[in-house]
Design a protein around this motif. Structure first.
Motif, PDB file in Angstrom:
ATOM      1  N   THR B  88       0.834  -1.193   0.000  1.00  0.00           N
ATOM      2  CA  THR B  88       0.000   0.000   0.000  1.00  0.00           C
ATOM      3  C   THR B  88       0.872   1.248   0.000  1.00  0.00           C
ATOM      4  O   THR B  88       2.082   1.169   0.174  1.00  0.00           O
ATOM      5  CB  THR B  88      -0.890   0.000   1.250  1.00  0.00           C
ATOM      6  OG1 THR B  88      -0.082  -0.339   2.362  1.00  0.00           O
ATOM      7  CG2 THR B  88      -2.004  -1.010   1.112  1.00  0.00           C
ATOM      8  N   ASP B  89       0.241   2.380  -0.194  1.00  0.00           N
ATOM      9  CA  ASP B  89       0.990   3.624  -0.292  1.00  0.00           C
ATOM     10  C   ASP B  89       1.795   3.922   0.963  1.00  0.00           C
ATOM     11  O   ASP B  89       2.891   4.434   0.898  1.00  0.00           O
ATOM     12  CB  ASP B  89       0.027   4.784  -0.553  1.00  0.00           C
ATOM     13  CG  ASP B  89      -0.626   4.646  -1.918  1.00  0.00           C
ATOM     14  OD1 ASP B  89      -0.041   3.962  -2.775  1.00  0.00           O
ATOM     15  OD2 ASP B  89      -1.711   5.211  -2.111  1.00  0.00           O
ATOM     16  N   ASP B  90       1.220   3.567   2.116  1.00  0.00           N
ATOM     17  CA  ASP B  90       1.978   3.870   3.337  1.00  0.00           C
ATOM     18  C   ASP B  90       3.242   3.012   3.405  1.00  0.00           C
ATOM     19  O   ASP B  90       4.259   3.441   3.931  1.00  0.00           O
ATOM     20  CB  ASP B  90       1.119   3.711   4.599  1.00  0.00           C
ATOM     21  CG  ASP B  90       0.549   2.320   4.758  1.00  0.00           C
ATOM     22  OD1 ASP B  90       0.361   1.636   3.737  1.00  0.00           O
ATOM     23  OD2 ASP B  90       0.289   1.898   5.893  1.00  0.00           O
ATOM     24  N   LYS B  91       3.196   1.822   2.823  1.00  0.00           N
ATOM     25  CA  LYS B  91       4.400   0.989   2.814  1.00  0.00           C
ATOM     26  C   LYS B  91       5.485   1.634   1.958  1.00  0.00           C
ATOM     27  O   LYS B  91       6.667   1.545   2.262  1.00  0.00           O
ATOM     28  CB  LYS B  91       4.074  -0.417   2.297  1.00  0.00           C
ATOM     29  CG  LYS B  91       3.132  -1.195   3.220  1.00  0.00           C
ATOM     30  CD  LYS B  91       3.876  -1.780   4.410  1.00  0.00           C
ATOM     31  CE  LYS B  91       3.072  -1.924   5.683  1.00  0.00           C
ATOM     32  NZ  LYS B  91       1.801  -2.591   5.625  1.00  0.00           N
ATOM     33  N   ARG B  92       5.067   2.292   0.900  1.00  0.00           N
ATOM     34  CA  ARG B  92       6.059   2.970   0.062  1.00  0.00           C
ATOM     35  C   ARG B  92       6.672   4.161   0.801  1.00  0.00           C
ATOM     36  O   ARG B  92       7.865   4.427   0.679  1.00  0.00           O
ATOM     37  CB  ARG B  92       5.414   3.429  -1.242  1.00  0.00           C
ATOM     38  CG  ARG B  92       5.205   2.275  -2.211  1.00  0.00           C
ATOM     39  CD  ARG B  92       4.842   2.792  -3.589  1.00  0.00           C
ATOM     40  NE  ARG B  92       3.409   3.006  -3.715  1.00  0.00           N
ATOM     41  CZ  ARG B  92       2.548   2.035  -4.028  1.00  0.00           C
ATOM     42  NH1 ARG B  92       2.977   0.809  -4.249  1.00  0.00           N
ATOM     43  NH2 ARG B  92       1.270   2.307  -4.116  1.00  0.00           N
ATOM     44  N   ILE B  93       5.863   4.836   1.586  1.00  0.00           N
ATOM     45  CA  ILE B  93       6.401   5.939   2.387  1.00  0.00           C
ATOM     46  C   ILE B  93       7.432   5.400   3.378  1.00  0.00           C
ATOM     47  O   ILE B  93       8.499   5.973   3.572  1.00  0.00           O
ATOM     48  CB  ILE B  93       5.261   6.651   3.163  1.00  0.00           C
ATOM     49  CG1 ILE B  93       4.310   7.366   2.202  1.00  0.00           C
ATOM     50  CG2 ILE B  93       5.823   7.606   4.200  1.00  0.00           C
ATOM     51  CD1 ILE B  93       4.823   8.653   1.622  1.00  0.00           C
ATOM     52  N   ILE B  94       7.101   4.251   3.980  1.00  0.00           N
ATOM     53  CA  ILE B  94       8.025   3.666   4.950  1.00  0.00           C
ATOM     54  C   ILE B  94       9.357   3.334   4.285  1.00  0.00           C
ATOM     55  O   ILE B  94      10.427   3.624   4.820  1.00  0.00           O
ATOM     56  CB  ILE B  94       7.411   2.408   5.591  1.00  0.00           C
ATOM     57  CG1 ILE B  94       6.205   2.807   6.453  1.00  0.00           C
ATOM     58  CG2 ILE B  94       8.435   1.673   6.440  1.00  0.00           C
ATOM     59  CD1 ILE B  94       5.446   1.634   7.036  1.00  0.00           C
ATOM     60  N   GLN B  95       9.284   2.748   3.087  1.00  0.00           N
ATOM     61  CA  GLN B  95      10.530   2.449   2.375  1.00  0.00           C
ATOM     62  C   GLN B  95      11.340   3.733   2.173  1.00  0.00           C
ATOM     63  O   GLN B  95      12.550   3.746   2.360  1.00  0.00           O
ATOM     64  CB  GLN B  95      10.243   1.807   1.009  1.00  0.00           C
ATOM     65  CG  GLN B  95       9.604   0.440   1.071  1.00  0.00           C
ATOM     66  CD  GLN B  95      10.571  -0.653   1.505  1.00  0.00           C
ATOM     67  OE1 GLN B  95      11.752  -0.404   1.707  1.00  0.00           O
ATOM     68  NE2 GLN B  95      10.062  -1.859   1.645  1.00  0.00           N
ATOM     69  N   ALA B  96      10.655   4.798   1.796  1.00  0.00           N
ATOM     70  CA  ALA B  96      11.368   6.051   1.526  1.00  0.00           C
ATOM     71  C   ALA B  96      11.998   6.599   2.805  1.00  0.00           C
ATOM     72  O   ALA B  96      13.147   7.050   2.790  1.00  0.00           O
ATOM     73  CB  ALA B  96      10.422   7.075   0.911  1.00  0.00           C
ATOM     74  N   VAL B  97      11.265   6.540   3.909  1.00  0.00           N
ATOM     75  CA  VAL B  97      11.808   7.046   5.173  1.00  0.00           C
ATOM     76  C   VAL B  97      13.029   6.218   5.581  1.00  0.00           C
ATOM     77  O   VAL B  97      14.068   6.756   5.967  1.00  0.00           O
ATOM     78  CB  VAL B  97      10.743   6.994   6.296  1.00  0.00           C
ATOM     79  CG1 VAL B  97      11.371   7.281   7.647  1.00  0.00           C
ATOM     80  CG2 VAL B  97       9.640   7.999   6.022  1.00  0.00           C
ATOM     81  N   GLU B  98      12.885   4.912   5.461  1.00  0.00           N
ATOM     82  CA  GLU B  98      14.009   4.059   5.863  1.00  0.00           C
ATOM     83  C   GLU B  98      15.196   4.248   4.923  1.00  0.00           C
ATOM     84  O   GLU B  98      16.348   4.255   5.360  1.00  0.00           O
ATOM     85  CB  GLU B  98      13.563   2.596   5.924  1.00  0.00           C
ATOM     86  CG  GLU B  98      12.637   2.381   7.120  1.00  0.00           C
ATOM     87  CD  GLU B  98      12.128   0.949   7.243  1.00  0.00           C
ATOM     88  OE1 GLU B  98      12.477   0.107   6.385  1.00  0.00           O
ATOM     89  OE2 GLU B  98      11.374   0.684   8.198  1.00  0.00           O
ATOM     90  N   ALA B  99      14.902   4.427   3.645  1.00  0.00           N
ATOM     91  CA  ALA B  99      15.984   4.678   2.683  1.00  0.00           C
ATOM     92  C   ALA B  99      16.706   5.970   3.053  1.00  0.00           C
ATOM     93  O   ALA B  99      17.931   6.064   2.970  1.00  0.00           O
ATOM     94  CB  ALA B  99      15.424   4.769   1.272  1.00  0.00           C
ATOM     95  N   MET B 100      15.940   6.961   3.512  1.00  0.00           N
ATOM     96  CA  MET B 100      16.537   8.225   3.886  1.00  0.00           C
ATOM     97  C   MET B 100      17.503   8.025   5.061  1.00  0.00           C
ATOM     98  O   MET B 100      18.586   8.596   5.078  1.00  0.00           O
ATOM     99  CB  MET B 100      15.433   9.200   4.279  1.00  0.00           C
ATOM    100  CG  MET B 100      15.730  10.609   3.905  1.00  0.00           C
ATOM    101  SD  MET B 100      14.214  11.540   3.635  1.00  0.00           S
ATOM    102  CE  MET B 100      13.640  11.716   5.297  1.00  0.00           C
ATOM    103  N   ASP B 101      17.130   7.203   6.012  1.00  0.00           N
ATOM    104  CA  ASP B 101      18.026   6.924   7.138  1.00  0.00           C
ATOM    105  C   ASP B 101      19.309   6.254   6.663  1.00  0.00           C
ATOM    106  O   ASP B 101      20.401   6.583   7.102  1.00  0.00           O
ATOM    107  CB  ASP B 101      17.334   6.021   8.168  1.00  0.00           C
ATOM    108  CG  ASP B 101      16.215   6.757   8.899  1.00  0.00           C
ATOM    109  OD1 ASP B 101      16.176   8.007   8.805  1.00  0.00           O
ATOM    110  OD2 ASP B 101      15.396   6.089   9.551  1.00  0.00           O
ATOM    111  N   ASP B 102      19.134   5.285   5.753  1.00  0.00           N
ATOM    112  CA  ASP B 102      20.316   4.605   5.225  1.00  0.00           C
ATOM    113  C   ASP B 102      21.226   5.587   4.505  1.00  0.00           C
ATOM    114  O   ASP B 102      22.445   5.579   4.676  1.00  0.00           O
ATOM    115  CB  ASP B 102      19.898   3.504   4.227  1.00  0.00           C
ATOM    116  CG  ASP B 102      19.115   2.397   4.908  1.00  0.00           C
ATOM    117  OD1 ASP B 102      19.184   2.311   6.152  1.00  0.00           O
ATOM    118  OD2 ASP B 102      18.445   1.623   4.196  1.00  0.00           O
ATOM    119  N   VAL B 103      20.595   6.439   3.704  1.00  0.00           N
ATOM    120  CA  VAL B 103      21.362   7.420   2.943  1.00  0.00           C
ATOM    121  C   VAL B 103      22.101   8.357   3.892  1.00  0.00           C
ATOM    122  O   VAL B 103      23.276   8.668   3.688  1.00  0.00           O
ATOM    123  CB  VAL B 103      20.405   8.207   2.015  1.00  0.00           C
ATOM    124  CG1 VAL B 103      21.048   9.482   1.534  1.00  0.00           C
ATOM    125  CG2 VAL B 103      19.988   7.344   0.839  1.00  0.00           C
TER     126      VAL B 103
END
Ligand SMILES: C[S@@+](CC[C@H](N)C(=O)[O-])C[C@H]1O[C@@H](n2cnc3c(N)ncnc32)[C@H](O)[C@@H]1O
Lengths: 231, 366
Positions: B88-103
């Motif tokens: 779902t869309d919220d899962k995509r937001i979560i991926q983006a937030v977590e990717a931001m932490d990794d970055v």
């Protein structure tokens, strides 16, 4: 290399005095979880790692495996299909309904289903047999490995729905999923007792053995369902 | 008895014989759709049926094999559809937030390396992080800094070592890659800004996109966040502080990531606990609306602003009780200047300063 058959579709390949539990590879040339493939006289066998599979461990612990090559099996807690793949190997003329409730894990299981014609994936909660009662037919064997606190109940309610008269239930009970502090022996005893009558189905326990050294604090159970006389 | 099966609806007699079959079309798309919808159906079999026999008896299929082939295909389709619905869309937001932490982690590490490394050649350069990476990517050796650049004089009088061409290439390449990472971070940020409004309009309206996304990510999804009581929302993301508190009797954390909300950040310490509670309550309300597909309701934010305003009005001054507790109110201190310790407490952390006030009013972590 020599091969010995243990039961329908289950073999031991003997290499230099070492016996390697294995099944006929239904999808030759492909390994599912990194297991070894062995060719014996033009037939490909797939090593079955008992440390990765409760059912594999049950075979080696001497359980009478009730799965025949044409059985219909309901498998609860299929995960990504490590064990299901071997069940699929055995069922050359049968079918396995593989129930798993984690979507992420189901993603991997579906890849396996795409390769094998005898696995039917069902994304559902095994606590709710009714939610797949329009899909699953009456089966000969139920195998359960869900690692949940109410393992006996899940096994019983599914048997009530789907297991044919005299059908077999195979169950792996993980004591730590039920009680982290109580002694495994006591947990096992309680669970088996529950299974034998708490949920409106009765079972005759045919075999029960712990699955060490392959799996610590796990009990394997083989049972046959009694059907109450309706009269 | 009527029973819904994957291939149609059956009317069965008392002893299980088929009386009537209402078969579905053998269209795999439709069958898969029906299989999924049937789960909501009241008429799912209440006990197991020999579906295969019934399908043969009704003439839905003629052979066992046909049954297997069709059922398998449909189950795979249905399961795939279920899986895609969980993306779902919220899962995509979560991926983006977590990717931001990794970055961020990667960028920090690489930029520390660059600072260390380039410092050998141009120690006077007072740039850090992204500006440093951009500088090195652009000029390489300090000798390439043009006259009209504000670093020119520092560059020409630098005590840094000579930079060989090979090393310059290597450093420049390294810096260029680091710039790429900073660009990725901006993309992720933009993605979150652009999508949060659709995923959670009400949450975004009162918390802002970055904070809203962070909350969804910490909770593990919009629905999960909606299921939390607001007392939990208040401390989400305070886990480290919470553990510290449990281990070493450090002050109990009042607020987790919502601490970053301007209403709290901009408030004096003694109002923060109260504002955090009000904010958490409104966030909970907003998230619940969003989780059930609600449209933007601006009144939530208006109410929050009103509430915050009234907290400000009601507590314009720091509470005085504390000083009486800590020290005897000496004659010279009648004016109520905070006790000596106040300054130290403030430095030690906001939590400490307002702990007492907060505990009394129930501001505990869930
Ligand atoms: C121990 S693993 C099974 C490993 C698998 N049997 C094998 O040997 O390859 C347990 C699995 O059961 C699943 N599970 C747990 N509870 C379940 C439930 N109520 N319904 C369906 N699956 C469940 C978990 O997601 C997990 O994948």
């Amino acid at each position: 290399m020599k091969v010995e058959q243990l039961s329908d579709g289950i073999f031991e390949v003997i290499i230099d005095d070492r016996k390697i539990l294995s099944t006929h590879n239904l999808y030759p040339g492909h390994s599912v979880y990194g297991e070894r493939l062995m060719d014996v006289d033009g037939v490909e066998y797939r090593q079955w790692d008992p440390h990765r599979s409760k059912l594999g461990a049950m075979v080696l612990k001497g359980f009478e495996i009730p799965i025949e090559y044409d059985s219909h099996v309901l498998y609860l807690g299929a995960a990504s299909g490590t064990t299901v793949s071997h069940v699929s190997d055995i069922l050359t003329d049968g079918l396995v309904y593989a129930v798993e409730f984690s979507p992420r894990t189901m993603r991997d299981l579906i890849k396996l289903c795409d390769q094998r014609p005898n696995i039917i994936p069902i994304l559902a909660d095994a606590n709710q047999p009714r939610s797949y009662a329009h899909i699953v037919e009456t089966v000969d064997v139920i195998f359960q490995d869900v690692a949940q606190p109410n393992q006996a109940e899940i096994a019983a309610i599914n048997s009530k729905y789907f297991l044919e008269e005299d059908g077999h239930l195979m169950l792996s009970i993980k004591s730590r999923s039920i009680d982290t502090v109580a002694s495994p022996k006591k947990v096992f005893k309680d669970e088996v007792k529950k299974l034998e009558g708490d949920f409106g189905v009765e079972f005759e326990v045919l075999q029960r053995k712990e699955l060490d050294p392959f799996h610590e604090d796990h009990l394997g159970v083989l049972a046959r369902m009694f059907v109450e006389d309706e009269a | 008895m009527k029973a819904v099966t994957w291939f149609g609806t059956l009317k069965l007699s008392e002893n299980g014989d088929v009386e009537e079959c209402y078969l579905l079309e053998k269209d795999t798309e439709q069958l898969a759709q029906h299989m999924l919808l049937a789960v909501e159906n009241e008429e799912l079999p209440t006990h197991g049926l020999d579906l295969r026999e019934l399908a043969l008896a009704c003439g839905f299929v003629e052979l066992d094999e046909d049954y297997d082939v069709l059922l398998r295909e449909i189950c795979i389709k249905a399961a795939k559809r279920q899986i895609s619905m969980t993306d779902t869309d919220d899962k995509r937001i979560i991926q983006a937030v977590e990717a931001m932490d990794d970055v961020d982690k990667a960028a920090n590490e690489l930029s520390e390396r660059l600072t260390e490394w380039y410092g050998v050649y141009f120690p006077e350069l007072e740039l850090t992080a992204e500006s440093m990476a951009r500088f090195v990517a652009r000029f390489g050796s300090r000798e390439n800094v043009p006259e009209d650049h504000n670093m020119f004089s520092k560059a020409s009088s630098s005590m840094g070592a000579e930079l060989s061409l090979v090393d310059e290439d290597l450093l420049r390449n390294f810096a260029t890659n680091l710039c790429g990472i900073y660009d990725t971070r901006k993309n992720l940020e933009q993605y979150i800004m652009a999508n949060m409004g659709a995923v959670a309009p009400n949450l975004t309206n009162i918390a802002g996109a970055p904070l809203g996304a962070r909350l969804i990510s910490l909770a593990g999804g919009l629905k999960k966040l909606a299921a939390f009581p607001s007392s939990t929302v208040q401390v989400i993301g305070a886990n480290n502080a919470l553990f510290k508190h449990l281990r070493s009797r450090a002050p109990s954390p009042k607020h987790g990531v919502i601490f970053n909300h301007p209403f709290i950040k901009g408030a004096p310490w003694w109002q923060r606990g109260k504002i955090a509670r009000a904010l958490a309550a409104k966030i909970s309300l907003a998230v619940r609306m969003d989780a059930y597909g609600g449209k933007l309701d601006p009144s939530i934010k208006v109410n929050l602003e009103r509430k915050v305003e009234s907290i400000r009005k009601a507590h314009p001054e720091p509470p005085k009780k504390q000083s009486t507790k800590v020290t005897q109110p000496g004659p010279g201190r009648a004016g109520g200047r905070p006790a000596k310790k106040r300054g130290g407490q403030k430095k030690g952390g906001m939590n400490k300063g307002s702990k007492n006030t907060d505990d009394r009013s129930g501001g505990r972590p869930a």
